[in-house]
Design a protein around this motif. Structure first.
Motif, PDB file in Angstrom:
ATOM      1  N   ILE A 288      29.526  32.378  39.923  1.00 40.20           N
ATOM      2  CA  ILE A 288      30.864  32.197  40.489  1.00 40.20           C
ATOM      3  C   ILE A 288      31.897  32.899  39.621  1.00 40.20           C
ATOM      4  CG2 ILE A 288      32.651  30.477  40.984  1.00 40.20           C
ATOM      5  CD1 ILE A 288      30.332  28.592  41.806  1.00 40.20           C
ATOM      6  N   GLY A 289      31.722  32.838  38.309  1.00 39.25           N
ATOM      7  CA  GLY A 289      32.634  33.515  37.393  1.00 39.25           C
ATOM      8  C   GLY A 289      32.644  35.023  37.583  1.00 39.25           C
ATOM      9  N   TYR A 290      31.468  35.600  37.807  1.00 40.37           N
ATOM     10  CA  TYR A 290      31.401  37.043  38.048  1.00 40.37           C
ATOM     11  C   TYR A 290      32.160  37.423  39.324  1.00 40.37           C
ATOM     12  CZ  TYR A 290      27.917  37.897  34.406  1.00 40.37           C
ATOM     13  OH  TYR A 290      27.264  38.027  33.208  1.00 40.37           O
ATOM     14  N   VAL A 291      31.997  36.651  40.367  1.00 40.74           N
ATOM     15  CA  VAL A 291      32.677  36.959  41.633  1.00 40.74           C
ATOM     16  C   VAL A 291      34.186  36.809  41.476  1.00 40.74           C
ATOM     17  CG1 VAL A 291      32.963  36.217  44.032  1.00 40.74           C
ATOM     18  CG2 VAL A 291      30.679  36.368  43.041  1.00 40.74           C
ATOM     19  N   ILE A 292      34.636  35.721  40.877  1.00 43.04           N
ATOM     20  CA  ILE A 292      36.076  35.498  40.692  1.00 43.04           C
ATOM     21  C   ILE A 292      36.679  36.575  39.793  1.00 43.04           C
ATOM     22  CG2 ILE A 292      37.759  33.940  39.637  1.00 43.04           C
ATOM     23  CD1 ILE A 292      36.089  31.627  40.695  1.00 43.04           C
ATOM     24  N   GLY A 293      36.001  36.881  38.697  1.00 42.23           N
ATOM     25  CA  GLY A 293      36.503  37.916  37.795  1.00 42.23           C
ATOM     26  C   GLY A 293      36.574  39.282  38.449  1.00 42.23           C
ATOM     27  N   ALA A 294      35.562  39.616  39.230  1.00 46.26           N
ATOM     28  CA  ALA A 294      35.556  40.910  39.915  1.00 46.26           C
ATOM     29  C   ALA A 294      36.682  40.987  40.940  1.00 46.26           C
ATOM     30  CB  ALA A 294      34.208  41.143  40.591  1.00 46.26           C
ATOM     31  N   GLN A 295      36.915  39.905  41.668  1.00 45.65           N
ATOM     32  CA  GLN A 295      37.996  39.907  42.652  1.00 45.65           C
ATOM     33  C   GLN A 295      39.360  40.050  41.976  1.00 45.65           C
ATOM     34  OE1 GLN A 295      37.924  39.996  46.074  1.00 45.65           O
ATOM     35  NE2 GLN A 295      35.785  40.448  45.643  1.00 45.65           N
ATOM     36  N   GLY A 296      39.532  39.388  40.849  1.00 45.70           N
ATOM     37  CA  GLY A 296      40.789  39.521  40.113  1.00 45.70           C
ATOM     38  C   GLY A 296      40.985  40.930  39.589  1.00 45.70           C
TER      39      GLY A 296
ATOM     40  N   HIS B 279      43.500  38.841  48.260  1.00 42.94           N
ATOM     41  CA  HIS B 279      44.783  38.928  48.960  1.00 42.94           C
ATOM     42  C   HIS B 279      44.742  38.259  50.334  1.00 42.94           C
ATOM     43  CE1 HIS B 279      42.783  42.353  50.901  1.00 42.94           C
ATOM     44  NE2 HIS B 279      43.674  42.229  51.868  1.00 42.94           N
ATOM     45  N   LYS B 280      43.559  38.007  50.858  1.00 42.01           N
ATOM     46  CA  LYS B 280      43.443  37.307  52.137  1.00 42.01           C
ATOM     47  C   LYS B 280      43.660  35.805  51.970  1.00 42.01           C
ATOM     48  CE  LYS B 280      40.305  40.732  53.955  1.00 42.01           C
ATOM     49  NZ  LYS B 280      40.702  41.245  55.234  1.00 42.01           N
ATOM     50  N   VAL B 281      43.489  35.321  50.745  1.00 46.40           N
ATOM     51  CA  VAL B 281      43.640  33.894  50.461  1.00 46.40           C
ATOM     52  C   VAL B 281      45.032  33.587  49.928  1.00 46.40           C
ATOM     53  CG1 VAL B 281      42.731  31.978  49.092  1.00 46.40           C
ATOM     54  CG2 VAL B 281      41.181  33.704  49.988  1.00 46.40           C
ATOM     55  N   VAL B 282      45.503  34.381  48.993  1.00 44.83           N
ATOM     56  CA  VAL B 282      46.782  34.113  48.334  1.00 44.83           C
ATOM     57  C   VAL B 282      47.423  35.438  47.926  1.00 44.83           C
ATOM     58  CG1 VAL B 282      45.707  33.832  46.072  1.00 44.83           C
ATOM     59  CG2 VAL B 282      47.884  32.746  46.523  1.00 44.83           C
ATOM     60  N   ASP B 283      48.747  35.483  47.950  1.00 46.45           N
ATOM     61  CA  ASP B 283      49.487  36.684  47.569  1.00 46.45           C
ATOM     62  C   ASP B 283      49.945  36.530  46.123  1.00 46.45           C
ATOM     63  OD1 ASP B 283      50.738  39.128  47.784  1.00 46.45           O
ATOM     64  OD2 ASP B 283      52.585  38.278  48.612  1.00 46.45           O
ATOM     65  N   LEU B 284      49.334  37.279  45.219  1.00 41.54           N
ATOM     66  CA  LEU B 284      49.631  37.172  43.796  1.00 41.54           C
ATOM     67  C   LEU B 284      50.183  38.483  43.255  1.00 41.54           C
ATOM     68  CD1 LEU B 284      46.395  35.412  42.502  1.00 41.54           C
ATOM     69  CD2 LEU B 284      48.627  34.380  42.848  1.00 41.54           C
ATOM     70  N   PRO B 285      51.073  38.398  42.267  1.00 46.19           N
ATOM     71  CA  PRO B 285      51.492  39.621  41.581  1.00 46.19           C
ATOM     72  C   PRO B 285      50.363  40.133  40.686  1.00 46.19           C
ATOM     73  CG  PRO B 285      52.535  37.705  40.588  1.00 46.19           C
ATOM     74  CD  PRO B 285      51.788  37.223  41.794  1.00 46.19           C
ATOM     75  N   PRO B 286      50.449  41.383  40.258  1.00 44.51           N
ATOM     76  CA  PRO B 286      49.366  41.945  39.439  1.00 44.51           C
ATOM     77  C   PRO B 286      49.094  41.161  38.153  1.00 44.51           C
ATOM     78  CG  PRO B 286      50.766  43.698  40.234  1.00 44.51           C
ATOM     79  CD  PRO B 286      51.430  42.416  40.621  1.00 44.51           C
ATOM     80  N   ALA B 287      50.125  40.627  37.521  1.00 39.56           N
ATOM     81  CA  ALA B 287      49.907  39.873  36.282  1.00 39.56           C
ATOM     82  C   ALA B 287      49.089  38.608  36.536  1.00 39.56           C
ATOM     83  CB  ALA B 287      51.240  39.516  35.648  1.00 39.56           C
TER      84      ALA B 287
ATOM     85  N   LEU C  53      45.391  39.202  36.583  1.00 37.46           N
ATOM     86  CA  LEU C  53      44.740  39.208  35.275  1.00 37.46           C
ATOM     87  C   LEU C  53      44.378  37.785  34.849  1.00 37.46           C
ATOM     88  CD1 LEU C  53      46.767  41.898  33.310  1.00 37.46           C
ATOM     89  CD2 LEU C  53      44.467  42.073  34.274  1.00 37.46           C
ATOM     90  N   GLY C  54      45.177  36.811  35.268  1.00 37.73           N
ATOM     91  CA  GLY C  54      44.834  35.416  35.016  1.00 37.73           C
ATOM     92  C   GLY C  54      43.565  35.016  35.749  1.00 37.73           C
ATOM     93  N   ILE C  55      43.393  35.534  36.959  1.00 36.06           N
ATOM     94  CA  ILE C  55      42.180  35.273  37.728  1.00 36.06           C
ATOM     95  C   ILE C  55      40.973  35.882  37.013  1.00 36.06           C
ATOM     96  CG2 ILE C  55      41.011  35.675  39.928  1.00 36.06           C
ATOM     97  CD1 ILE C  55      43.311  33.720  40.171  1.00 36.06           C
ATOM     98  N   VAL C  56      41.155  37.052  36.424  1.00 35.72           N
ATOM     99  CA  VAL C  56      40.074  37.677  35.645  1.00 35.72           C
ATOM    100  C   VAL C  56      39.711  36.777  34.462  1.00 35.72           C
ATOM    101  CG1 VAL C  56      39.457  39.648  34.204  1.00 35.72           C
ATOM    102  CG2 VAL C  56      40.708  40.015  36.320  1.00 35.72           C
ATOM    103  N   ALA C  57      40.721  36.208  33.803  1.00 33.70           N
ATOM    104  CA  ALA C  57      40.474  35.319  32.666  1.00 33.70           C
ATOM    105  C   ALA C  57      39.719  34.057  33.096  1.00 33.70           C
ATOM    106  CB  ALA C  57      41.793  34.949  31.992  1.00 33.70           C
ATOM    107  N   VAL C  58      40.064  33.512  34.259  1.00 33.87           N
ATOM    108  CA  VAL C  58      39.351  32.340  34.776  1.00 33.87           C
ATOM    109  C   VAL C  58      37.885  32.694  35.049  1.00 33.87           C
ATOM    110  CG1 VAL C  58      39.167  30.771  36.752  1.00 33.87           C
ATOM    111  CG2 VAL C  58      41.392  31.209  35.717  1.00 33.87           C
ATOM    112  N   GLY C  59      37.653  33.858  35.628  1.00 31.19           N
ATOM    113  CA  GLY C  59      36.284  34.297  35.877  1.00 31.19           C
ATOM    114  C   GLY C  59      35.502  34.472  34.588  1.00 31.19           C
ATOM    115  N   LEU C  60      36.139  35.057  33.577  1.00 28.17           N
ATOM    116  CA  LEU C  60      35.482  35.237  32.291  1.00 28.17           C
ATOM    117  C   LEU C  60      35.165  33.889  31.648  1.00 28.17           C
ATOM    118  CD1 LEU C  60      34.508  37.134  30.069  1.00 28.17           C
ATOM    119  CD2 LEU C  60      36.830  37.128  29.163  1.00 28.17           C
TER     120      LEU C  60
END
Length: 75
Positions: free
Chosen positions: A12-20, A38-46, A49-56
């Motif tokens: 799950i972490g790999y998928v979330i990190g890759a999407q971020g 982007h189909k789930v939520v509209d986030l700014p680019p910064a 990067l938080g989503i990438v951190a959650v995946g990691l």
């Protein structure tokens, strides 16, 4: 069971990190939206990067859980 939970969290972490990462790269480099995020939520680019951190973090927790020694019950 510990191994299954570890592999699941890691996957799950790999998928979330890759999407971020895809979301961040597409917004900053190309000005478009790629991936599923982007189909789930509209986030700014910064925030991407938080989503990438959650995946990691999930990947690291999964690896640590999988590699943790099993506890022995007092008998």
């Amino acid at each position: 069971m510990r191994t299954t939970i570890g592999y699941t969290a890691e996957s799950i972490g790999y998928v979330i990190g890759a999407q971020g990462l895809v979301s961040f790269a597409s917004q900053t480099l190309f000005g478009t939206e790629w991936g599923w995020l982007h189909k789930v939520v509209d986030l700014p680019p910064a925030a991407s990067l938080g989503i990438v951190a959650v995946g990691l973090a999930l990947v690291l927790v999964g690896v640590k859980t999988r590699n943790a020694p099993a506890r022995q019950e007092a008998g």
